[in-house]
Design a protein around this motif. Structure first.
Motif, PDB file in Angstrom:
ATOM      1  N   LEU A   1      10.505   2.236  -6.746  1.00  7.92           N
ATOM      2  CA  LEU A   1      10.965   0.865  -6.464  1.00  7.92           C
ATOM      3  C   LEU A   1      12.045   0.476  -5.370  1.00  7.92           C
ATOM      4  CD1 LEU A   1      11.500  -0.189 -10.225  1.00  7.92           C
ATOM      5  CD2 LEU A   1       9.818  -1.047  -8.842  1.00  7.92           C
ATOM      6  N   LEU A   2      12.528   1.590  -5.050  1.00  7.21           N
ATOM      7  CA  LEU A   2      13.643   1.710  -3.696  1.00  7.21           C
ATOM      8  C   LEU A   2      12.597   1.520  -2.564  1.00  7.21           C
ATOM      9  CD1 LEU A   2      16.040   4.740  -4.252  1.00  7.21           C
ATOM     10  CD2 LEU A   2      16.494   2.102  -4.545  1.00  7.21           C
ATOM     11  N   LEU A   3      11.639   1.888  -2.502  1.00  6.70           N
ATOM     12  CA  LEU A   3      10.581   1.733  -1.372  1.00  6.70           C
ATOM     13  C   LEU A   3       9.917   0.447  -1.444  1.00  6.70           C
ATOM     14  CD1 LEU A   3       8.824   2.554   0.987  1.00  6.70           C
ATOM     15  CD2 LEU A   3       7.332   3.638  -0.443  1.00  6.70           C
ATOM     16  N   LEU A   4       9.645  -0.127  -2.659  1.00  7.79           N
ATOM     17  CA  LEU A   4       9.325  -1.776  -2.798  1.00  7.79           C
ATOM     18  C   LEU A   4      10.216  -2.623  -2.300  1.00  7.79           C
ATOM     19  CD1 LEU A   4       6.789  -3.408  -3.449  1.00  7.79           C
ATOM     20  CD2 LEU A   4       7.948  -3.287  -6.177  1.00  7.79           C
TER      21      LEU A   4
ATOM     22  N   GLY B   1       0.868  -1.329   0.170  1.00 10.97           N
ATOM     23  CA  GLY B   1       0.052   0.036   0.092  1.00 10.97           C
ATOM     24  C   GLY B   1       0.703   1.133  -0.050  1.00 10.97           C
ATOM     25  N   PRO B   2       1.884   1.404   1.042  1.00 11.37           N
ATOM     26  CA  PRO B   2       2.566   2.639   0.908  1.00 11.37           C
ATOM     27  C   PRO B   2       3.421   2.862  -0.661  1.00 11.37           C
ATOM     28  CG  PRO B   2       3.059   1.257   3.087  1.00 11.37           C
ATOM     29  CD  PRO B   2       2.359   0.589   2.218  1.00 11.37           C
ATOM     30  N   TYR B   3       3.739   1.587  -0.904  1.00 13.13           N
ATOM     31  CA  TYR B   3       4.575   1.881  -2.497  1.00 13.13           C
ATOM     32  C   TYR B   3       3.574   2.562  -3.578  1.00 13.13           C
ATOM     33  CZ  TYR B   3       5.907   0.089  -6.903  1.00 13.13           C
ATOM     34  OH  TYR B   3       6.183  -0.105  -8.566  1.00 13.13           O
TER      35      TYR B   3
ATOM     36  N   ARG C   1      12.492  -2.200  -0.035  1.00 16.62           N
ATOM     37  CA  ARG C   1      12.460  -2.093   1.325  1.00 16.62           C
ATOM     38  C   ARG C   1      11.135  -2.653   1.973  1.00 16.62           C
ATOM     39  NH1 ARG C   1      12.443  -2.803   6.034  1.00 16.62           N
ATOM     40  NH2 ARG C   1      12.915  -1.720   7.465  1.00 16.62           N
ATOM     41  N   ILE C   2      10.189  -2.614   1.328  1.00 17.75           N
ATOM     42  CA  ILE C   2       8.992  -3.075   1.924  1.00 17.75           C
ATOM     43  C   ILE C   2       9.093  -4.647   1.702  1.00 17.75           C
ATOM     44  CG2 ILE C   2       6.522  -3.615   1.513  1.00 17.75           C
ATOM     45  CD1 ILE C   2       6.234  -0.601   0.611  1.00 17.75           C
ATOM     46  N   GLU C   3       9.543  -5.138   0.561  1.00 16.98           N
ATOM     47  CA  GLU C   3       9.447  -6.678   0.327  1.00 16.98           C
ATOM     48  C   GLU C   3      11.091  -7.175   0.980  1.00 16.98           C
ATOM     49  OE1 GLU C   3       8.940  -7.836  -3.571  1.00 16.98           O
ATOM     50  OE2 GLU C   3       6.704  -7.363  -3.611  1.00 16.98           O
ATOM     51  N   ARG C   4      11.877  -6.387   1.413  1.00 20.10           N
ATOM     52  CA  ARG C   4      13.247  -6.787   1.941  1.00 20.10           C
ATOM     53  C   ARG C   4      13.729  -7.608   0.880  1.00 20.10           C
ATOM     54  NH1 ARG C   4      12.250  -7.746   8.603  1.00 20.10           N
ATOM     55  NH2 ARG C   4      11.372  -5.832   8.925  1.00 20.10           N
ATOM     56  N   SER C   5      13.966  -7.029  -0.222  1.00 19.69           N
ATOM     57  CA  SER C   5      14.376  -7.793  -1.516  1.00 19.69           C
ATOM     58  C   SER C   5      15.723  -7.428  -1.896  1.00 19.69           C
ATOM     59  CB  SER C   5      13.335  -8.019  -2.493  1.00 19.69           C
ATOM     60  OG  SER C   5      13.872  -8.651  -3.782  1.00 19.69           O
ATOM     61  N   TRP C   6      16.688  -8.008  -1.609  1.00 19.85           N
ATOM     62  CA  TRP C   6      18.117  -7.406  -2.140  1.00 19.85           C
ATOM     63  C   TRP C   6      18.054  -7.662  -3.551  1.00 19.85           C
ATOM     64  CZ3 TRP C   6      21.026  -4.641   0.850  1.00 19.85           C
ATOM     65  CH2 TRP C   6      21.112  -4.630   2.018  1.00 19.85           C
ATOM     66  N   PRO C   7      17.637  -8.653  -4.346  1.00 22.53           N
ATOM     67  CA  PRO C   7      17.608  -8.559  -5.831  1.00 22.53           C
ATOM     68  C   PRO C   7      17.075  -7.503  -6.341  1.00 22.53           C
ATOM     69  CG  PRO C   7      17.381 -10.731  -5.001  1.00 22.53           C
ATOM     70  CD  PRO C   7      17.280  -9.867  -3.665  1.00 22.53           C
ATOM     71  N   LEU C   8      15.826  -7.157  -5.771  1.00 17.27           N
ATOM     72  CA  LEU C   8      15.100  -6.281  -6.487  1.00 17.27           C
ATOM     73  C   LEU C   8      15.741  -4.768  -6.136  1.00 17.27           C
ATOM     74  CD1 LEU C   8      12.600  -4.797  -7.618  1.00 17.27           C
ATOM     75  CD2 LEU C   8      11.396  -4.877  -5.371  1.00 17.27           C
ATOM     76  N   LEU C   9      16.303  -4.785  -5.126  1.00 14.41           N
ATOM     77  CA  LEU C   9      17.192  -3.542  -4.483  1.00 14.41           C
ATOM     78  C   LEU C   9      18.188  -3.212  -5.450  1.00 14.41           C
ATOM     79  CD1 LEU C   9      17.833  -0.792  -2.987  1.00 14.41           C
ATOM     80  CD2 LEU C   9      19.123  -2.642  -1.619  1.00 14.41           C
ATOM     81  N   ALA C  10      19.137  -4.318  -5.963  1.00 11.97           N
ATOM     82  CA  ALA C  10      20.040  -4.228  -6.805  1.00 11.97           C
ATOM     83  C   ALA C  10      19.520  -4.109  -8.238  1.00 11.97           C
ATOM     84  CB  ALA C  10      20.780  -5.871  -6.974  1.00 11.97           C
ATOM     85  N   VAL C  11      18.420  -4.388  -8.845  1.00 15.05           N
ATOM     86  CA  VAL C  11      18.032  -4.063 -10.046  1.00 15.05           C
ATOM     87  C   VAL C  11      17.755  -2.587  -9.945  1.00 15.05           C
ATOM     88  CG1 VAL C  11      16.241  -4.651 -11.622  1.00 15.05           C
ATOM     89  CG2 VAL C  11      17.153  -6.477 -10.521  1.00 15.05           C
ATOM     90  N   THR C  12      17.021  -2.302  -9.064  1.00 11.74           N
ATOM     91  CA  THR C  12      16.624  -0.798  -8.917  1.00 11.74           C
ATOM     92  C   THR C  12      17.705   0.335  -8.940  1.00 11.74           C
ATOM     93  OG1 THR C  12      14.704  -1.411  -7.739  1.00 11.74           O
ATOM     94  CG2 THR C  12      15.294   1.031  -7.531  1.00 11.74           C
ATOM     95  N   CYS C  13      18.838  -0.115  -8.391  1.00 19.69           N
ATOM     96  CA  CYS C  13      20.046   0.646  -8.249  1.00 19.69           C
ATOM     97  C   CYS C  13      20.593   0.620  -9.604  1.00 19.69           C
ATOM     98  CB  CYS C  13      20.851   0.288  -7.241  1.00 19.69           C
ATOM     99  SG  CYS C  13      20.283   0.534  -5.473  1.00 19.69           S
TER     100      CYS C  13
END
Length: 218
Positions: free
Chosen positions: A152-155, A98-100, A157-169
């Motif tokens: 996507l940075l917030l997402l 929801g916050p995302y 963080r919400i999902e606590r997903s390092w792979p998603l963080l890497a893709v977003t960065c």
């Protein structure tokens, strides 16, 4: 869903281990970052014909290209919301996106207002419309494509997903680097291809990773 053996009573370590395992399993099942990546890849690629042909006749005081991003992004967030709600109902698990979604919609509104205002008032923040590194950085980050990465940075963080963080960065780095030089093509290439390619490959990679993790946990 994988079954877990019930630890004997009075065994706090086993209870704590089982709790951590369940929490990890639930978090993994709640993750769906691959879908927003694919949706935004389609939005990014879809901007190519708009960039090429949408700079001509104006609607009011704004070129048609400026109308693409708010409409496309709001439709994208509607699709993402539908995906997470449907996935939550099917698996019987709640979601915390929801916050995302709220941040994404707010950013779309703010960037749309900012873009419309600067287009009709060229003197507004004139120092940030030049070719200096600060101006290029600012305009890239506050662009519609930039808001995709910020949300996507917030997402991640919400999902606590390092792979998603890497893709977003990776997406943000590629977008910032491509935004510092002009595109030789009137279609917005290679920037659109690079940005959209990172989102597309990242979405495919996260979907495959989640499938592999799901099979290994079964």
């Amino acid at each position: 869903m994988a079954t877990h053996s019930v630890p004997p009573p009075g065994d706090p370590r086993s209870l704590l281990a089982m709790k951590r395992s369940l929490v990890h399993h639930v978090r993994r099942e709640q993750r769906g970052g691959w879908f927003p990546l694919l949706v935004f890849a389609a939005v990014r690629f879809g901007a190519a014909p708009v960039v090429r042909y949408g700079q001509g006749d104006r609607v009011g005081d704004l070129p048609p290209a400026m109308w693409y991003w708010p409409v496309a992004l709001l439709l994208a967030y509607a699709a993402i919301s539908w995906f997470y709600l449907r996935r939550s109902d099917r698996r019987g698990l709640g979601n915390r996106v929801g916050p995302y979604l709220a941040l994404g919609v707010v950013l779309v509104v703010l960037i749309t207002v900012y873009t419309a205002w600067t287009a009709t008032h060229p003197g507004f923040l004139a120092d940030l419309h030049g070719a200096s590194p600060v101006a290029l950085f600012f305009n890239t980050v506050v662009s519609p494509a930039g808001t995709i990465g910020l949300a996507l940075l917030l997402l991640a963080r919400i999902e606590r997903s390092w792979p998603l963080l890497a893709v977003t960065c990776g997406y943000l780095v590629v977008m910032l680097s491509s935004g510092s030089r002009p595109d030789p093509s009137p279609w917005g290439f290679p920037s659109l291809l690079l940005d959209g390619g990172v989102l597309l490959l990242g979405g495919i990679g996260l979907a495959l990773l989640q499938r592999i993790q799901g099979r290994s946990a079964a």
